[in-house]
Design a protein around this motif. Structure first.
Motif, PDB file in Angstrom:
ATOM      1  N   LYS A 155      12.797  41.238 -12.363  1.00  0.00           N
ATOM      2  CA  LYS A 155      13.869  40.336 -12.780  1.00  0.00           C
ATOM      3  C   LYS A 155      14.892  40.146 -11.653  1.00  0.00           C
ATOM      4  N   PRO A 156      15.786  39.193 -11.800  1.00  0.00           N
ATOM      5  CA  PRO A 156      16.776  38.960 -10.736  1.00  0.00           C
ATOM      6  C   PRO A 156      17.627  40.179 -10.392  1.00  0.00           C
ATOM      7  N   ASP A 157      17.820  41.101 -11.357  1.00  0.00           N
ATOM      8  CA  ASP A 157      18.610  42.305 -11.076  1.00  0.00           C
ATOM      9  C   ASP A 157      17.767  43.433 -10.492  1.00  0.00           C
ATOM     10  N   ALA A 158      16.505  43.093 -10.093  1.00  0.00           N
ATOM     11  CA  ALA A 158      15.590  44.029  -9.427  1.00  0.00           C
ATOM     12  C   ALA A 158      14.964  45.044 -10.370  1.00  0.00           C
ATOM     13  N   THR A 159      15.192  44.924 -11.678  1.00  0.00           N
ATOM     14  CA  THR A 159      14.531  45.805 -12.633  1.00  0.00           C
ATOM     15  C   THR A 159      13.222  45.179 -13.085  1.00  0.00           C
ATOM     16  N   LYS A 160      12.330  46.024 -13.585  1.00  0.00           N
ATOM     17  CA  LYS A 160      11.036  45.546 -14.072  1.00  0.00           C
ATOM     18  C   LYS A 160      11.148  45.120 -15.536  1.00  0.00           C
ATOM     19  N   GLY A 161      10.234  44.267 -15.950  1.00  0.00           N
ATOM     20  CA  GLY A 161      10.185  43.824 -17.335  1.00  0.00           C
ATOM     21  C   GLY A 161       8.903  43.060 -17.584  1.00  0.00           C
ATOM     22  N   TYR A 162       8.840  42.396 -18.734  1.00  0.00           N
ATOM     23  CA  TYR A 162       7.680  41.588 -19.093  1.00  0.00           C
ATOM     24  C   TYR A 162       8.099  40.131 -19.234  1.00  0.00           C
ATOM     25  N   LEU A 163       7.251  39.245 -18.731  1.00  0.00           N
ATOM     26  CA  LEU A 163       7.614  37.848 -18.579  1.00  0.00           C
ATOM     27  C   LEU A 163       8.040  37.200 -19.892  1.00  0.00           C
ATOM     28  N   LYS A 164       7.220  37.309 -20.929  1.00  0.00           N
ATOM     29  CA  LYS A 164       7.536  36.614 -22.180  1.00  0.00           C
ATOM     30  C   LYS A 164       8.816  37.147 -22.805  1.00  0.00           C
ATOM     31  N   ALA A 165       8.956  38.467 -22.844  1.00  0.00           N
ATOM     32  CA  ALA A 165      10.162  39.054 -23.432  1.00  0.00           C
ATOM     33  C   ALA A 165      11.401  38.634 -22.654  1.00  0.00           C
ATOM     34  N   PHE A 166      11.286  38.608 -21.322  1.00  0.00           N
ATOM     35  CA  PHE A 166      12.419  38.200 -20.506  1.00  0.00           C
ATOM     36  C   PHE A 166      12.771  36.738 -20.746  1.00  0.00           C
ATOM     37  N   ALA A 167      11.764  35.867 -20.783  1.00  0.00           N
ATOM     38  CA  ALA A 167      12.021  34.444 -21.007  1.00  0.00           C
ATOM     39  C   ALA A 167      12.701  34.215 -22.354  1.00  0.00           C
ATOM     40  N   ARG A 168      12.277  34.968 -23.372  1.00  0.00           N
ATOM     41  CA  ARG A 168      12.843  34.789 -24.713  1.00  0.00           C
ATOM     42  C   ARG A 168      14.225  35.418 -24.844  1.00  0.00           C
ATOM     43  N   SER A 169      14.602  36.218 -23.878  1.00  0.00           N
ATOM     44  CA  SER A 169      15.942  36.815 -23.903  1.00  0.00           C
ATOM     45  C   SER A 169      16.994  35.907 -23.275  1.00  0.00           C
ATOM     46  N   LEU A 170      16.566  34.870 -22.577  1.00  0.00           N
ATOM     47  CA  LEU A 170      17.506  33.978 -21.898  1.00  0.00           C
ATOM     48  C   LEU A 170      18.258  33.109 -22.905  1.00  0.00           C
ATOM     49  N   GLN A 171      19.538  32.940 -22.660  1.00  0.00           N
ATOM     50  CA  GLN A 171      20.362  32.109 -23.527  1.00  0.00           C
ATOM     51  C   GLN A 171      20.162  30.631 -23.182  1.00  0.00           C
ATOM     52  N   PRO A 172      20.315  29.727 -24.165  1.00  0.00           N
ATOM     53  CA  PRO A 172      20.141  28.293 -23.888  1.00  0.00           C
ATOM     54  C   PRO A 172      21.083  27.825 -22.782  1.00  0.00           C
ATOM     55  N   MET A 173      20.532  27.015 -21.873  1.00  0.00           N
ATOM     56  CA  MET A 173      21.306  26.516 -20.741  1.00  0.00           C
ATOM     57  C   MET A 173      21.327  24.988 -20.697  1.00  0.00           C
ATOM     58  N   ALA A 174      20.462  24.352 -21.492  1.00  0.00           N
ATOM     59  CA  ALA A 174      20.402  22.884 -21.540  1.00  0.00           C
ATOM     60  C   ALA A 174      19.674  22.485 -22.812  1.00  0.00           C
ATOM     61  N   GLU A 175      19.721  21.199 -23.110  1.00  0.00           N
ATOM     62  CA  GLU A 175      18.997  20.651 -24.260  1.00  0.00           C
ATOM     63  C   GLU A 175      18.119  19.493 -23.786  1.00  0.00           C
ATOM     64  N   LYS A 176      17.033  19.288 -24.522  1.00  0.00           N
ATOM     65  CA  LYS A 176      16.127  18.186 -24.183  1.00  0.00           C
ATOM     66  C   LYS A 176      15.533  17.626 -25.468  1.00  0.00           C
ATOM     67  N   THR A 177      15.541  16.315 -25.594  1.00  0.00           N
ATOM     68  CA  THR A 177      14.925  15.644 -26.740  1.00  0.00           C
ATOM     69  C   THR A 177      13.582  15.070 -26.314  1.00  0.00           C
ATOM     70  N   VAL A 178      12.548  15.401 -27.062  1.00  0.00           N
ATOM     71  CA  VAL A 178      11.214  14.904 -26.744  1.00  0.00           C
ATOM     72  C   VAL A 178      10.592  14.305 -27.998  1.00  0.00           C
ATOM     73  N   VAL A 179       9.666  13.382 -27.787  1.00  0.00           N
ATOM     74  CA  VAL A 179       8.898  12.795 -28.884  1.00  0.00           C
ATOM     75  C   VAL A 179       7.492  13.365 -28.809  1.00  0.00           C
ATOM     76  N   LEU A 180       7.084  14.075 -29.851  1.00  0.00           N
ATOM     77  CA  LEU A 180       5.765  14.692 -29.893  1.00  0.00           C
ATOM     78  C   LEU A 180       4.754  13.712 -30.445  1.00  0.00           C
ATOM     79  N   ARG A 181       3.654  13.573 -29.750  1.00  0.00           N
ATOM     80  CA  ARG A 181       2.581  12.684 -30.221  1.00  0.00           C
ATOM     81  C   ARG A 181       1.955  13.259 -31.479  1.00  0.00           C
ATOM     82  N   GLY A 182       1.614  12.383 -32.404  1.00  0.00           N
ATOM     83  CA  GLY A 182       0.973  12.824 -33.635  1.00  0.00           C
ATOM     84  C   GLY A 182      -0.426  13.350 -33.377  1.00  0.00           C
ATOM     85  N   ARG A 183      -0.795  14.429 -34.092  1.00  0.00           N
ATOM     86  CA  ARG A 183      -2.137  15.000 -33.975  1.00  0.00           C
ATOM     87  C   ARG A 183      -2.655  15.371 -35.353  1.00  0.00           C
ATOM     88  N   ASN A 184      -3.988  15.309 -35.485  1.00  0.00           N
ATOM     89  CA  ASN A 184      -4.648  15.717 -36.727  1.00  0.00           C
ATOM     90  C   ASN A 184      -4.042  15.014 -37.943  1.00  0.00           C
TER      91      ASN A 184
END
Length: 464
Positions: free
Chosen positions: A234-263
């Motif tokens: 991680k940026p603070d030089a400690t070890k961790g796991y990618l998914k857990a670290f990504a999910r620990s990050l606080q929101p920094m921006a917003e994005k609106t998307v249109v999802l294509r219909g499926r099934n």
């Protein structure tokens, strides 16, 4: 693709196969003729495409020639695509990769196929790379950057007999290595000082350490969807796991998307939270990659706060600001084009319905359909480009006259935008306020109808 080349099938086919090295110039000329016939009627059977028995026999002979390989047939197109990608300055070119299955389970007479799916089906695997310039609203498809047909390792069939798969298509390395092989087959990327940035884009299947390492060695960047919960620094030089670290990050921006219909589900608009951080992924603890150097990069997470949608991406392209993160999410969203390409192959070209006698012949035939499918996909791109230009400067006069007469249009001075909307009407497009712009299937149906009407009108004119 240039619009004038699109409307002239013969000129287009010469561009695609005119430089193909097939061992004899007569074979090259035959390949051009077959390319014209297939592009004119991609869903038809081979007898429907060809003009007579002699033409059909000549096509079958070509598919049986050892020098006529899938690689040789697509090479001129591949070379042109790479040249176009190299010439784009100060921009990004996305090389979107994916694998699909070609299912020939019901064609039991075809020899040399392998197992697909759960092992009960028969067919082949196809790994494809499209080169795309990510322009807003209308990505520019440069063409096919590479394609590798392959077969899984041999297994016993339901009757306990060994499947006789075509040896030259069998994979001896791990299936995941094909991502790196594709990048290496395209070659070294330009440096930022001399050309565009090349970014290889892949789904979860591309989350492979050796692929990231080998691409980086050739100056490529990678944007992949994370599936492995890798050990990271991680940026603070400690070890961790990618998914857990990504999910620990606080929101920094917003994005609106249109999802294509499926099934059967309708498309929907969603508001996503976005977060990102720099990190370093560590090599695997076991296997041949364990002694390799760590890879620096960034993770980007976007998620629906009250839903199931989540993307966790790893990228080697710098994410220094909000604009960088949102731009790379747009890059990843462009990945749907490779799915549309596979749909062009299977629906637009009916490639899984072809009934040749051997896998080798099917692969040679794929050397034509692979490029015709790009043409189908590019039709939508052309329909949305330069819509205000006058159609008569790019479209043959007979096409405009027939289209205006068939639809009873009062305005004969069509723009390109009006021309393609009229083409879509021939293909069944209703043009209601709630409708999006027409897709490639609707446009292609209309284009084929107009093409047939123009051929008939031209024949009658010349006969008088």
């Amino acid at each position: 693709m240039k619009l004038k080349n699109f409307t002239d099938l013969n000129a287009w086919a010469v561009e695609q196969w005119g430089d193909a090295e097939l061992g004899d110039t007569r074979r090259t000329q035959r390949a051009i003729a077959i390319g014209v016939a297939i592009a004119a009627n991609p869903q038809g059977s081979l007898p429907d495409m060809m003009q007579g028995w002699n033409e059909i026999r000549a096509a079958y002979r070509l598919f049986a020639e050892d020098d006529v390989t899938h690689k040789a047939l697509i090479q001129p197109h591949i070379t042109e695509t790479k040249q176009s990608a190299t010439e784009i300055k100060s921009n990004v070119v996305l090389f979107i990769q994916d694998t699909t299955e070609l299912d020939y389970t019901h064609h039991r007479q075809v020899k040399g196929l392998g197992h697909i799916g759960d092992g009960k089906g028969r067919g082949m695997m196809l790994h494809t790379c499209l080169a795309v310039v990510p322009l807003p609203l209308n990505p520019q498809i440069l063409g096919l950057a590479g394609q590798i047909p392959w077969l899984r390792s041999q297994k016993k069939d339901n009757d306990n007999t060994l499947v006789e798969a075509l040896p030259e298509l069998l994979r001896t390395d791990g299936e995941g290595e094909i991502w790196a092989e594709m990048v290496e087959s395209i070659g070294t990327a330009p440096t930022p000082q001399t050309g565009s940035i090349w970014v290889s884009v892949g789904d979860r299947g591309s989350d492979i350490f050796s692929y990231l390492r080998r691409a980086k060695a050739l100056y490529w960047h990678c944007l992949v969807r994370v599936t492995q919960n890798r050990v990271i620094t991680k940026p603070d030089a400690t070890k961790g796991y990618l998914k857990a670290f990504a999910r620990s990050l606080q929101p920094m921006a917003e994005k609106t998307v249109v999802l294509r219909g499926r099934n059967g589900e309708p498309k929907r608009q969603v508001n996503l939270q976005v977060a990102w951080s720099q990190l370093t992924i560590q090599p695997p603890a076991i296997g041949c990659e364990r002694k390799q150097q760590p890879i620096d990069g960034w993770c980007i997470r976007c998620w629906e706060p009250e839903g199931d949608l989540e993307w966790i991406l790893f990228t080697t392209v710098a994410v220094n600001a909000r604009e960088d993160a949102l731009m790379q999410l747009d890059w990843y969203a462009t990945r749907w084009l490779i799915e549309e390409y596979h749909k062009c192959l299977k629906t637009g070209c009916a490639v899984e319905k072809r009934q040749l006698e051997s896998a080798s012949s099917l692969v040679r035939l794929l050397g034509f359909f692979a490029i015709v499918s790009v043409r189908l996909l590019q039709l939508r791109q052309l329909s949305r480009s330069n819509s205000q230009l006058k159609a008569h400067e790019y479209i043959p006069t007979i096409m405009l006259k027939v289209l205006v007469a068939r639809l009873g249009l009062t305005n004969c001075e069509l723009t390109l935008g009006e021309f393609f909307l009229a083409i879509a009407r021939l293909g069944g497009f209703l043009g209601r306020k709630s409708d999006d712009l027409p897709g490639w299937q609707t446009l292609w149906r209309g284009w084929l109808r107009l093409q047939d009407m123009c051929w008939a009108a031209d024949f009658i004119t010349q006969s008088v």
